[in-house]
Design a protein around this motif. Structure first.
Motif, PDB file in Angstrom:
ATOM      1  N   LEU A 188       0.829  -1.210   0.000  1.00  0.00           N
ATOM      2  CA  LEU A 188       0.000   0.000   0.000  1.00  0.00           C
ATOM      3  C   LEU A 188       0.861   1.256   0.000  1.00  0.00           C
ATOM      4  CD1 LEU A 188      -2.979   1.123   0.350  1.00  0.00           C
ATOM      5  CD2 LEU A 188      -2.479   1.178   2.793  1.00  0.00           C
ATOM      6  N   VAL A 189       1.858   1.290   0.875  1.00  0.00           N
ATOM      7  CA  VAL A 189       2.727   2.473   1.010  1.00  0.00           C
ATOM      8  C   VAL A 189       3.547   2.698  -0.255  1.00  0.00           C
ATOM      9  CG1 VAL A 189       4.723   3.406   2.262  1.00  0.00           C
ATOM     10  CG2 VAL A 189       2.840   2.365   3.535  1.00  0.00           C
ATOM     11  N   VAL A 190       4.178   1.630  -0.762  1.00  0.00           N
ATOM     12  CA  VAL A 190       5.013   1.754  -1.963  1.00  0.00           C
ATOM     13  C   VAL A 190       4.176   2.194  -3.166  1.00  0.00           C
ATOM     14  CG1 VAL A 190       6.433   0.483  -3.620  1.00  0.00           C
ATOM     15  CG2 VAL A 190       6.739   0.104  -1.167  1.00  0.00           C
ATOM     16  N   SER A 191       3.003   1.583  -3.337  1.00  0.00           N
ATOM     17  CA  SER A 191       2.134   1.921  -4.470  1.00  0.00           C
ATOM     18  C   SER A 191       1.659   3.370  -4.398  1.00  0.00           C
ATOM     19  CB  SER A 191       0.925   0.985  -4.501  1.00  0.00           C
ATOM     20  OG  SER A 191       1.321  -0.354  -4.631  1.00  0.00           O
ATOM     21  N   ALA A 192       1.247   3.798  -3.202  1.00  0.00           N
ATOM     22  CA  ALA A 192       0.789   5.181  -3.025  1.00  0.00           C
ATOM     23  C   ALA A 192       1.921   6.166  -3.291  1.00  0.00           C
ATOM     24  CB  ALA A 192       0.235   5.371  -1.618  1.00  0.00           C
ATOM     25  N   PHE A 193       3.136   5.798  -2.891  1.00  0.00           N
ATOM     26  CA  PHE A 193       4.292   6.681  -3.100  1.00  0.00           C
ATOM     27  C   PHE A 193       4.579   6.863  -4.587  1.00  0.00           C
ATOM     28  CE2 PHE A 193       8.954   7.390  -3.375  1.00  0.00           C
ATOM     29  CZ  PHE A 193       8.996   8.615  -2.723  1.00  0.00           C
ATOM     30  N   ILE A 194       4.430   5.774  -5.374  1.00  0.00           N
ATOM     31  CA  ILE A 194       4.630   5.874  -6.826  1.00  0.00           C
ATOM     32  C   ILE A 194       3.612   6.835  -7.438  1.00  0.00           C
ATOM     33  CG2 ILE A 194       4.549   4.588  -9.008  1.00  0.00           C
ATOM     34  CD1 ILE A 194       5.588   2.149  -7.441  1.00  0.00           C
ATOM     35  N   PHE A 195       2.366   6.775  -6.949  1.00  0.00           N
ATOM     36  CA  PHE A 195       1.336   7.708  -7.410  1.00  0.00           C
ATOM     37  C   PHE A 195       1.720   9.147  -7.068  1.00  0.00           C
ATOM     38  CE2 PHE A 195      -1.232   4.257  -8.581  1.00  0.00           C
ATOM     39  CZ  PHE A 195      -2.370   4.715  -9.209  1.00  0.00           C
ATOM     40  N   HIS A 220       4.075  10.877  -9.289  1.00  0.00           N
ATOM     41  CA  HIS A 220       3.487  11.336 -10.556  1.00  0.00           C
ATOM     42  C   HIS A 220       2.536  12.522 -10.350  1.00  0.00           C
ATOM     43  CE1 HIS A 220       5.121   7.556 -12.049  1.00  0.00           C
ATOM     44  NE2 HIS A 220       4.914   7.997 -13.274  1.00  0.00           N
ATOM     45  N   GLY A 221       2.641  13.164  -9.197  1.00  0.00           N
ATOM     46  CA  GLY A 221       1.903  14.397  -8.968  1.00  0.00           C
ATOM     47  C   GLY A 221       0.513  14.241  -8.401  1.00  0.00           C
ATOM     48  N   ILE A 222       0.122  13.020  -8.000  1.00  0.00           N
ATOM     49  CA  ILE A 222      -1.199  12.806  -7.405  1.00  0.00           C
ATOM     50  C   ILE A 222      -1.125  13.135  -5.918  1.00  0.00           C
ATOM     51  CG2 ILE A 222      -3.109  11.178  -7.132  1.00  0.00           C
ATOM     52  CD1 ILE A 222      -2.267  11.647 -10.050  1.00  0.00           C
ATOM     53  N   VAL A 262      -3.658   7.360  -1.893  1.00  0.00           N
ATOM     54  CA  VAL A 262      -4.001   6.294  -0.947  1.00  0.00           C
ATOM     55  C   VAL A 262      -5.367   5.717  -1.285  1.00  0.00           C
ATOM     56  CG1 VAL A 262      -4.468   5.760   1.484  1.00  0.00           C
ATOM     57  CG2 VAL A 262      -2.560   7.265   0.890  1.00  0.00           C
ATOM     58  N   PHE A 263      -6.311   6.572  -1.664  1.00  0.00           N
ATOM     59  CA  PHE A 263      -7.662   6.120  -2.003  1.00  0.00           C
ATOM     60  C   PHE A 263      -7.631   5.167  -3.193  1.00  0.00           C
ATOM     61  CE2 PHE A 263     -11.888   6.195  -3.742  1.00  0.00           C
ATOM     62  CZ  PHE A 263     -12.731   6.399  -2.649  1.00  0.00           C
ATOM     63  N   GLU A 264      -6.945   5.561  -4.254  1.00  0.00           N
ATOM     64  CA  GLU A 264      -6.922   4.754  -5.482  1.00  0.00           C
ATOM     65  C   GLU A 264      -6.219   3.418  -5.255  1.00  0.00           C
ATOM     66  OE1 GLU A 264      -8.918   6.089  -8.987  1.00  0.00           O
ATOM     67  OE2 GLU A 264      -8.499   7.038  -7.068  1.00  0.00           O
ATOM     68  N   VAL A 265      -5.085   3.468  -4.563  1.00  0.00           N
ATOM     69  CA  VAL A 265      -4.320   2.249  -4.299  1.00  0.00           C
ATOM     70  C   VAL A 265      -5.093   1.328  -3.359  1.00  0.00           C
ATOM     71  CG1 VAL A 265      -2.250   1.395  -3.136  1.00  0.00           C
ATOM     72  CG2 VAL A 265      -2.071   3.264  -4.772  1.00  0.00           C
ATOM     73  N   SER A 266      -5.737   1.890  -2.343  1.00  0.00           N
ATOM     74  CA  SER A 266      -6.544   1.089  -1.421  1.00  0.00           C
ATOM     75  C   SER A 266      -7.686   0.410  -2.162  1.00  0.00           C
ATOM     76  CB  SER A 266      -7.111   1.968  -0.299  1.00  0.00           C
ATOM     77  OG  SER A 266      -6.089   2.536   0.480  1.00  0.00           O
ATOM     78  N   SER A 267      -8.280   1.127  -3.099  1.00  0.00           N
ATOM     79  CA  SER A 267      -9.373   0.578  -3.887  1.00  0.00           C
ATOM     80  C   SER A 267      -8.911  -0.615  -4.712  1.00  0.00           C
ATOM     81  CB  SER A 267      -9.950   1.655  -4.806  1.00  0.00           C
ATOM     82  OG  SER A 267     -11.047   1.174  -5.542  1.00  0.00           O
ATOM     83  N   ALA A 268      -7.719  -0.521  -5.305  1.00  0.00           N
ATOM     84  CA  ALA A 268      -7.182  -1.622  -6.114  1.00  0.00           C
ATOM     85  C   ALA A 268      -6.756  -2.797  -5.233  1.00  0.00           C
ATOM     86  CB  ALA A 268      -5.999  -1.134  -6.941  1.00  0.00           C
ATOM     87  N   LEU A 269      -6.029  -2.505  -4.155  1.00  0.00           N
ATOM     88  CA  LEU A 269      -5.490  -3.566  -3.293  1.00  0.00           C
ATOM     89  C   LEU A 269      -6.585  -4.307  -2.540  1.00  0.00           C
ATOM     90  CD1 LEU A 269      -2.869  -4.909  -2.390  1.00  0.00           C
ATOM     91  CD2 LEU A 269      -2.637  -3.151  -0.623  1.00  0.00           C
ATOM     92  N   SER A 270      -7.692  -3.621  -2.262  1.00  0.00           N
ATOM     93  CA  SER A 270      -8.826  -4.272  -1.590  1.00  0.00           C
ATOM     94  C   SER A 270      -9.860  -4.764  -2.596  1.00  0.00           C
ATOM     95  CB  SER A 270      -9.475  -3.302  -0.604  1.00  0.00           C
ATOM     96  OG  SER A 270      -8.598  -2.990   0.456  1.00  0.00           O
ATOM     97  N   THR A 271      -9.534  -4.681  -3.876  1.00  0.00           N
ATOM     98  CA  THR A 271     -10.411  -5.084  -4.997  1.00  0.00           C
ATOM     99  C   THR A 271     -11.806  -4.454  -4.872  1.00  0.00           C
ATOM    100  OG1 THR A 271     -11.203  -7.151  -3.977  1.00  0.00           O
ATOM    101  CG2 THR A 271      -9.175  -7.269  -5.259  1.00  0.00           C
ATOM    102  N   VAL A 272     -11.835  -3.134  -4.700  1.00  0.00           N
ATOM    103  CA  VAL A 272     -13.092  -2.407  -4.521  1.00  0.00           C
ATOM    104  C   VAL A 272     -13.576  -1.815  -5.844  1.00  0.00           C
ATOM    105  CG1 VAL A 272     -14.279  -0.561  -3.282  1.00  0.00           C
ATOM    106  CG2 VAL A 272     -12.484  -1.870  -2.135  1.00  0.00           C
ATOM    107  N   GLY A 273     -12.787  -0.906  -6.417  1.00  0.00           N
ATOM    108  CA  GLY A 273     -13.186  -0.298  -7.681  1.00  0.00           C
ATOM    109  C   GLY A 273     -13.678   1.127  -7.589  1.00  0.00           C
ATOM    110  N   LEU A 274     -13.814   1.658  -6.361  1.00  0.00           N
ATOM    111  CA  LEU A 274     -14.170   3.075  -6.224  1.00  0.00           C
ATOM    112  C   LEU A 274     -12.985   3.925  -6.671  1.00  0.00           C
ATOM    113  CD1 LEU A 274     -15.962   3.105  -2.745  1.00  0.00           C
ATOM    114  CD2 LEU A 274     -17.034   3.289  -4.990  1.00  0.00           C
ATOM    115  N   SER A 275     -13.278   5.059  -7.287  1.00  0.00           N
ATOM    116  CA  SER A 275     -12.211   5.945  -7.744  1.00  0.00           C
ATOM    117  C   SER A 275     -12.528   7.380  -7.367  1.00  0.00           C
ATOM    118  CB  SER A 275     -12.049   5.841  -9.268  1.00  0.00           C
ATOM    119  OG  SER A 275     -11.081   6.767  -9.735  1.00  0.00           O
TER     120      SER A 275
END
Length: 485
Positions: free
Chosen positions: A402-409, A412-414, A420-433
């Motif tokens: 989660l931390v590494v993925s969010a840091f990459i985002f 890129h200026g996010i 954290v929201f986008e990565v959490s959505s993917a890692l928890s297989t949610v789909g909210l954006s």
């Protein structure tokens, strides 16, 4: 220790991947039939050709290699390979029939088979694409492994190890084959219930089928660009919410509804899950009341919390307008997720209960003699030390990814909350954006989300195994001479 390590038997892995390819042929045939019904001959040809190729390759592998008895490590590797390979096979006809790039089609397919629901698809892609995507989520929800176990593999040690690698130790019948068939029946029944609820709420037949597939699998793909926000009134959101809840409850509990309903309603994980929804709804309503837009208590507040905690990922409004506090509540809900043995993603309520149990035991032991034994138990389930090690490992890896993925985002200026929201959505297989995921997103960020979605569905450790050299190659023994001083 390393000398005792043995890699997986690649021929055994290949043999059962052959079984899987044969089974996946039938998954590809369904969208082919849908394409024919919608008079899209071109799409039907693409899906049909891919199905034939998969069946041919699977048959060659199946007939060439002898039968093998799988070890646990080989079963884990097979489960880890199934989802990315399924996504690739689905992406080929999807890309050819829609004009999407193969990578974007792969993103969409991964999002489908992992039951996530994040999308980079363009508008107006047509009904065949919408159906194929929903069908992919439905199949990914119950798992292609269940199809292989139910239809192709005979009862025995191999079937048990494949089942355990995908579903753990939960069983409701004496054998894993009979258990998988019962789980399949439960899945089909609640899917039919969902379709009926959506039809009664006013949805068209096509939309009802597609949404039911995505509700029960807690996937979140919608036939509408603005998701459930495209529908007026509270009936459809209510039907969607009920369907998502049905998918997020452990399938093991459903057979007790008719025989022992008290066991269903007294289940500790289920009661904490419902309590979490109530608490989350109050917190979310409090944060929404501080913001400058009107919202519906049921359609926007309760619906969005259920969508997040069941990891379904439907929405009734644009989440990019939410404040940091509102996003934080949804992130927390996405992290926890649904029940073990359900189609929901996230950490799972049972693991959270176990984590609190571990903390309670650590604090309790401060006041007890060292030799005192303090066993841990959740209902009738006695917690073994291996489960605690697995929990700690899972939580550490989940947090690290989660931390590494969010840091990459963020690189890129996010902004932090959206990352954290986008990565959490993917890692928890949610789909909210929160508005970050789109076709225009950089390649690197799409790749990060693909990896996170696979981690979330496969639950991290099996996926890591396939990238470890020791899984495939035996470590060379090094002879060291002892020198006397």
């Amino acid at each position: 220790m390393y000398e005792l390590h043995t890699p997986v038997d690649t021929k055994a892995v290949a043999k059962y991947m052959g079984y899987y390819l044969i089974a996946f042929t039938f998954v590809l045939i369904v969208p082919m039939i849908a394409a024919l019904l919608f008079s899209n001959i071109e799409a039907a040809i693409y899906y049909g050709a891919t199905a034939v190729a998969a069946f041919g390759l699977g048959s060659i592998i199946y007939r060439t290699l002898p039968e093998y008895e799988l070890e646990t490590k080989e079963a884990l590797v097979i489960v880890a390979l199934v989802f990315p390979v399924s996504a690739f096979l689905s992406a080929i006809p999807m890309s050819l029939s829609t004009g999407m790039t193969l990578f974007d089609a792969y993103f969409e397919s991964v999002s489908a088979v992992t039951t996530t629901g994040l999308s980079v698809a363009p508008a107006d892609v047509g009904p065949v694409f919408l159906f194929a995507r929903s069908w992919g989520q439905w199949v990914g929800g119950i798992g292609i492994i269940l199809v292989v176990l139910s239809v192709l593999i005979s009862p025995g040690t191999t079937a048990y190890r494949i089942y355990k690698a995908n579903y753990g130790d939960m069983k409701i019948k004496p054998t894993v084959i009979s258990t998988t068939r019962t789980l399949g029946k439960v899945y089909i029944v609640i899917t039919l219930v969902s379709i009926i609820l959506l039809l009664l709420s006013g949805m068209s037949l096509f939309d009802s089928i597609c949404h039911a597939f995505c509700c029960v699998s807690t996937g979140g793909f919608s036939t509408q660009a603005s998701s459930i926000g495209a529908y007026q009134g509270n009936l459809i959101p209510a039907a969607i919410s009920i369907s998502c809840l049905l998918g997020a409850v452990s399938f093991v509990l459903y057979p007790y509804l008719l025989k022992k309903p008290e066991k269903f309603f007294r289940n500790k994980e289920l009661r904490y899950f419902l309590a979490l929804i109530a608490i989350g709804s109050v917190l979310f309503a409090f944060t929404l009341s501080k913001e400058n837009f009107g919202y519906n208590v049921i359609k926007d507040n309760l619906f969005q919390i259920i969508s997040a905690v069941t990891t379904a990922g439907f929405s009734t409004f644009d989440l990019s307008i939410l404040s940091e506090a509102s996003k934080a509540v949804l992130i927390f809900m996405m992290w926890i997720g649904g029940n073990m043995g359900s189609t929901a993603g996230g950490i799972k309520v049972f693991r959270v209960l176990l984590l609190f149990k571990v903390v309670h035991n650590v604090l309790l032991r401060l006041f007890l003699p060292k030799e005192n034994i303090t066993p841990m138990k959740i209902e009738e389930h006695v917690i073994e030390s291996d489960e605690i090690y697995n929990l700690v490992t899972f939580m550490l890896l989940y947090t690290l990814i989660l931390v590494v993925s969010a840091f990459i985002f963020m690189l890129h200026g996010i902004d932090t909350s959206s990352s954290v929201f986008e990565v959490s959505s993917a890692l928890s297989t949610v789909g909210l954006s929160a508005g970050t995921t789109s076709a225009a997103m950089p390649f690197v960020l799409k790749a990060v989300l693909i990896i996170d979605m696979l981690f979330g569905r496969i639950e991290i450790i099996p996926l890591i195994l396939i990238f470890m050299p020791g899984t495939w190659f035996k470590r060379k023994r090094t002879n060291k001479r002892m020198v006397k001083i």
